[in-house]
Design an enzyme around this catalytic site. Structure first.
Site, PDB file in Angstrom:
ATOM      1  N   LYS A  37       1.074  -1.264  -0.010  1.00  0.00           N
ATOM      2  CA  LYS A  37      -0.211  -0.085  -0.117  1.00  0.00           C
ATOM      3  C   LYS A  37       0.888   1.163  -0.121  1.00  0.00           C
ATOM      4  O   LYS A  37       1.613   1.313   0.638  1.00  0.00           O
ATOM      5  CB  LYS A  37      -0.778   0.192   1.211  1.00  0.00           C
ATOM      6  CG  LYS A  37      -1.751   1.247   1.336  1.00  0.00           C
ATOM      7  CD  LYS A  37      -2.825   1.222   2.461  1.00  0.00           C
ATOM      8  CE  LYS A  37      -2.178   1.732   3.547  1.00  0.00           C
ATOM      9  NZ  LYS A  37      -1.989   3.070   3.856  1.00  0.00           N
ATOM     10  N   ASP A  64      -3.516   4.440  -1.802  1.00  0.00           N
ATOM     11  CA  ASP A  64      -4.522   4.925  -0.761  1.00  0.00           C
ATOM     12  C   ASP A  64      -4.478   6.296  -0.656  1.00  0.00           C
ATOM     13  O   ASP A  64      -4.002   6.759   0.163  1.00  0.00           O
ATOM     14  CB  ASP A  64      -4.268   3.978   0.509  1.00  0.00           C
ATOM     15  CG  ASP A  64      -5.107   4.451   1.735  1.00  0.00           C
ATOM     16  OD1 ASP A  64      -6.070   4.774   1.635  1.00  0.00           O
ATOM     17  OD2 ASP A  64      -4.504   4.251   2.912  1.00  0.00           O
ATOM     18  N   LYS A  66      -7.651   8.038  -0.721  1.00  0.00           N
ATOM     19  CA  LYS A  66      -8.981   8.344  -0.053  1.00  0.00           C
ATOM     20  C   LYS A  66      -9.508   9.553  -0.891  1.00  0.00           C
ATOM     21  O   LYS A  66      -9.953  10.624  -0.282  1.00  0.00           O
ATOM     22  CB  LYS A  66      -9.045   8.712   1.118  1.00  0.00           C
ATOM     23  CG  LYS A  66      -8.292   7.402   2.208  1.00  0.00           C
ATOM     24  CD  LYS A  66      -8.097   7.905   3.520  1.00  0.00           C
ATOM     25  CE  LYS A  66      -7.647   6.546   4.282  1.00  0.00           C
ATOM     26  NZ  LYS A  66      -6.231   6.112   4.227  1.00  0.00           N
ATOM     27  N   ASP A  69     -13.688  14.861  -3.588  1.00  0.00           N
ATOM     28  CA  ASP A  69     -13.828  16.173  -4.390  1.00  0.00           C
ATOM     29  C   ASP A  69     -15.070  16.314  -5.245  1.00  0.00           C
ATOM     30  O   ASP A  69     -15.941  15.349  -5.030  1.00  0.00           O
ATOM     31  CB  ASP A  69     -12.432  16.482  -5.096  1.00  0.00           C
ATOM     32  CG  ASP A  69     -12.057  17.817  -5.288  1.00  0.00           C
ATOM     33  OD1 ASP A  69     -13.031  18.628  -5.269  1.00  0.00           O
ATOM     34  OD2 ASP A  69     -10.963  18.018  -5.180  1.00  0.00           O
ATOM     35  N   THR A 118     -10.581   4.017  11.005  1.00  0.00           N
ATOM     36  CA  THR A 118     -10.566   3.037  12.079  1.00  0.00           C
ATOM     37  C   THR A 118      -9.772   3.922  13.249  1.00  0.00           C
ATOM     38  O   THR A 118      -9.972   3.113  14.183  1.00  0.00           O
ATOM     39  CB  THR A 118      -9.375   1.972  11.751  1.00  0.00           C
ATOM     40  OG1 THR A 118      -8.359   2.209  11.181  1.00  0.00           O
ATOM     41  CG2 THR A 118     -10.137   1.089  10.807  1.00  0.00           C
ATOM     42  N   ARG A 209       3.138  -0.729  10.722  1.00  0.00           N
ATOM     43  CA  ARG A 209       4.245  -0.561  11.706  1.00  0.00           C
ATOM     44  C   ARG A 209       4.656  -2.155  12.312  1.00  0.00           C
ATOM     45  O   ARG A 209       6.021  -2.027  12.706  1.00  0.00           O
ATOM     46  CB  ARG A 209       3.690   0.510  12.486  1.00  0.00           C
ATOM     47  CG  ARG A 209       4.017   1.812  12.286  1.00  0.00           C
ATOM     48  CD  ARG A 209       3.553   3.088  13.301  1.00  0.00           C
ATOM     49  NE  ARG A 209       2.205   2.976  13.380  1.00  0.00           N
ATOM     50  CZ  ARG A 209       1.169   3.716  13.565  1.00  0.00           C
ATOM     51  NH1 ARG A 209       1.745   4.725  14.459  1.00  0.00           N
ATOM     52  NH2 ARG A 209      -0.106   3.926  13.606  1.00  0.00           N
TER      53      ARG A 209
END
Length: 232
Positions: A37, A64, A66, A69, A118, A209
């Site tokens: 990603k 990614d 998102k 507009d 999330t 991470r």
């Protein structure tokens, strides 16, 4: 024996500040990871060119961004991403945004609609002025995404089972907020372990991470892939 399909279900988030760091990570991860990603931070630092590079190596790529507009802008931006020949692109799950992105994506690029981040909980939504809590808003947006012929959803692992029952077996459910047992939660508030997420019907899990900042990223990724395979 871990299959290619099982390996593909782990998407590693390259949430790093530059292409050199991201490239070094992919080299460390080698064949253990097949799907990456690229989010906003890396995209603004040359990550779209890295996407082309990784695709040439046979990797799958999830962009990614998102997008959200006015419709014409979303349509054109989605069309530009589709030209990269990547696999997934995120848009926010607003009806006009999803409809425009569907037009721009063409036949090959799969669109994933972001339901509720999330890192948000009911209190965050209330503070932002929403009339719905997390569960109600995720359900509402999932149904709107299905009506717009969106390929899949981004949602927390805690919503997986309920949304699968709501949208049926064909929509892709992709979940961040996945942490191996004992890992720090970071900025995530709604989490499950990899095995729990797969058992709850996630098609793909996104992990950053716990892999990218591990002392041995390849070993950390391999353990997660094994956990995915164990949840068959």
């Amino acid at each position: 024996m871990i299959s290619q399909a099982e390996r593909d279900r782990l998407i590693v988030a390259l949430d790093v500040e530059d292409v050199a760091t991201a490239r070094a990570l992919t080299q460390k991860l080698g064949e253990t990871v097949t799907f990456y990603k690229i989010g906003l931070e890396l995209a603004y630092a040359g990550g779209l060119e890295l996407a082309r590079e990784l695709k040439a190596q046979g990797k799958k790529i999830f962009i990614d961004l998102k997008l959200h507009d006015i419709g014409a802008t979303v349509e054109r931006a989605t069309r530009q991403i589709a030209r990269l020949d990547v696999d997934f692109l995120t848009v926010h799950a607003y009806p006009q945004t999803m409809t425009a992105a569907r037009i721009g994506a063409g036949a090959k690029l799969k669109l994933l609609a972001v339901t509720v981040m999330t890192s948000y909980d009911d209190a965050d939504l209330e503070a932002a002025g929403y009339a719905f809590g997390v569960e109600a808003l995720v359900t509402r947006r999932a149904l709107q995404a299905r009506a717009a012929n969106i390929d899949g959803l981004i949602l927390s692992p805690l919503e997986l089972a309920a949304i699968r029952a709501c949208v049926g077996p064909d929509m892709l459910l992709v979940t961040p907020g996945v942490r191996p047992a004992g890992a720090e939660l970071g900025d995530q508030k709604r989490v499950l372990t990899p095995a729990q997420a797969i058992a709850a019907t996630a098609n793909y899990i996104v992990v950053g991470r716990p892999i990218t900042r591990a002392q041995d990223p390849r070993a950390a990724a391999a353990l997660i892939v094994e956990e995915i395979a164990s949840a068959r």
